[in-house]
Motif scaffolding. Structure first.
Motif, PDB file in Angstrom:
ATOM      1  N   LEU A  30       4.161  -1.278  -9.226  1.00 20.61           N
ATOM      2  CA  LEU A  30       4.714  -2.299  -8.350  1.00 20.61           C
ATOM      3  C   LEU A  30       5.919  -2.908  -9.047  1.00 20.61           C
ATOM      4  CD1 LEU A  30       4.317  -3.790  -5.619  1.00 20.61           C
ATOM      5  CD2 LEU A  30       3.174  -5.602  -6.931  1.00 20.61           C
ATOM      6  N   GLN A  31       7.103  -2.580  -8.560  1.00 17.85           N
ATOM      7  CA  GLN A  31       8.323  -3.162  -9.085  1.00 17.85           C
ATOM      8  C   GLN A  31       8.638  -4.421  -8.303  1.00 17.85           C
ATOM      9  OE1 GLN A  31      11.711  -0.530  -9.785  1.00 17.85           O
ATOM     10  NE2 GLN A  31      13.089  -2.157  -9.135  1.00 17.85           N
ATOM     11  N   TYR A  90       4.367  -3.067   3.333  1.00 24.97           N
ATOM     12  CA  TYR A  90       4.413  -4.284   2.539  1.00 24.97           C
ATOM     13  C   TYR A  90       4.075  -5.509   3.368  1.00 24.97           C
ATOM     14  CZ  TYR A  90       7.166  -1.291  -0.555  1.00 24.97           C
ATOM     15  OH  TYR A  90       7.602  -0.268  -1.363  1.00 24.97           O
ATOM     16  N   ALA A  91       3.549  -6.512   2.694  1.00 26.35           N
ATOM     17  CA  ALA A  91       3.388  -7.809   3.321  1.00 26.35           C
ATOM     18  C   ALA A  91       4.765  -8.414   3.581  1.00 26.35           C
ATOM     19  CB  ALA A  91       2.569  -8.734   2.432  1.00 26.35           C
ATOM     20  N   ASP A  92       4.871  -9.200   4.638  1.00 22.88           N
ATOM     21  CA  ASP A  92       6.161  -9.789   4.990  1.00 22.88           C
ATOM     22  C   ASP A  92       6.744 -10.626   3.852  1.00 22.88           C
ATOM     23  OD1 ASP A  92       5.281 -10.396   8.482  1.00 22.88           O
ATOM     24  OD2 ASP A  92       6.115  -8.632   7.498  1.00 22.88           O
ATOM     25  N   THR A 124       8.660  -3.046  -4.582  1.00 17.55           N
ATOM     26  CA  THR A 124       8.603  -1.626  -4.287  1.00 17.55           C
ATOM     27  C   THR A 124       7.353  -1.021  -4.912  1.00 17.55           C
ATOM     28  OG1 THR A 124      11.024  -1.442  -4.230  1.00 17.55           O
ATOM     29  CG2 THR A 124       9.763   0.591  -4.442  1.00 17.55           C
ATOM     30  N   ILE A 125       6.545  -0.373  -4.092  1.00 15.78           N
ATOM     31  CA  ILE A 125       5.364   0.305  -4.590  1.00 15.78           C
ATOM     32  C   ILE A 125       5.660   1.798  -4.705  1.00 15.78           C
ATOM     33  CG2 ILE A 125       4.350   0.598  -2.283  1.00 15.78           C
ATOM     34  CD1 ILE A 125       1.588   0.239  -3.584  1.00 15.78           C
ATOM     35  N   ILE A 143       0.839  -1.187   0.000  1.00 12.38           N
ATOM     36  CA  ILE A 143       0.000   0.000   0.000  1.00 12.38           C
ATOM     37  C   ILE A 143       0.876   1.238   0.000  1.00 12.38           C
ATOM     38  CG2 ILE A 143      -0.164   0.139   2.522  1.00 12.38           C
ATOM     39  CD1 ILE A 143      -3.075   1.075   2.149  1.00 12.38           C
ATOM     40  N   ILE A 144       0.367   2.303  -0.598  1.00 12.88           N
ATOM     41  CA  ILE A 144       1.037   3.596  -0.559  1.00 12.88           C
ATOM     42  C   ILE A 144      -0.018   4.673  -0.342  1.00 12.88           C
ATOM     43  CG2 ILE A 144       0.976   3.804  -3.088  1.00 12.88           C
ATOM     44  CD1 ILE A 144       3.660   5.355  -2.833  1.00 12.88           C
TER      45      ILE A 144
END
Length: 121
Positions: free
Chosen positions: A80-81, A59-61, A68-69, A50-51
């Motif tokens: 989303l990279q 980020y999820a674990d 990277t968002i 999320i950003i």
């Protein structure tokens, strides 16, 4: 009135990289948070990243350190990279955005159509 269009999915070998994009269009007054979810075959939808409108991320674990968002507010687009991809990353990826519209003056969560990411080996 609002539509999210995703692009960038495909097939990649383990260890490779892929970048997804999601562009929002329509009568948009403001976009609040934007995020990514994914759903693997036989599994429930899983939150990925999320950003916020201010640029804060989480980020999820399972993807920390690899994904990277980011967002481009001028283009109403979230990215989303994905690096160091693993077979377990294989899923349909969906973008999500909380959007306030001119016409209704309400905040609504919209979803992209989904894009397939397949990681082999």
């Amino acid at each position: 009135q609002v539509q999210l269009v995703e692009a960038g999915g495909g097939l990649v070998q383990a260890g490779g990289s892929l970048t997804l994009s999601c562009a929002a269009s329509g009568s948009i007054f403001r976009i609040n948070a934007m995020g990514w979810y994914r759903q693997a075959p036989g599994k429930q939808r899983e939150w990925v990243a999320i950003i916020t409108s201010g640029g804060s991320t989480n980020y999820a674990d399972s993807v920390k350190g690899r994904f990277t968002i980011s967002r481009d507010n001028a283009k109403n687009t979230v990215y989303l990279q994905m690096n160091s991809l693993k077979p377990e990353d294989t899923a349909v990826y969906y973008c999500n955005a909380d959007i306030q519209e001119y016409s209704y003056s309400v905040s609504v969560r919209y979803w992209g159509q989904g894009t397939q990411v397949t990681v082999s080996s």
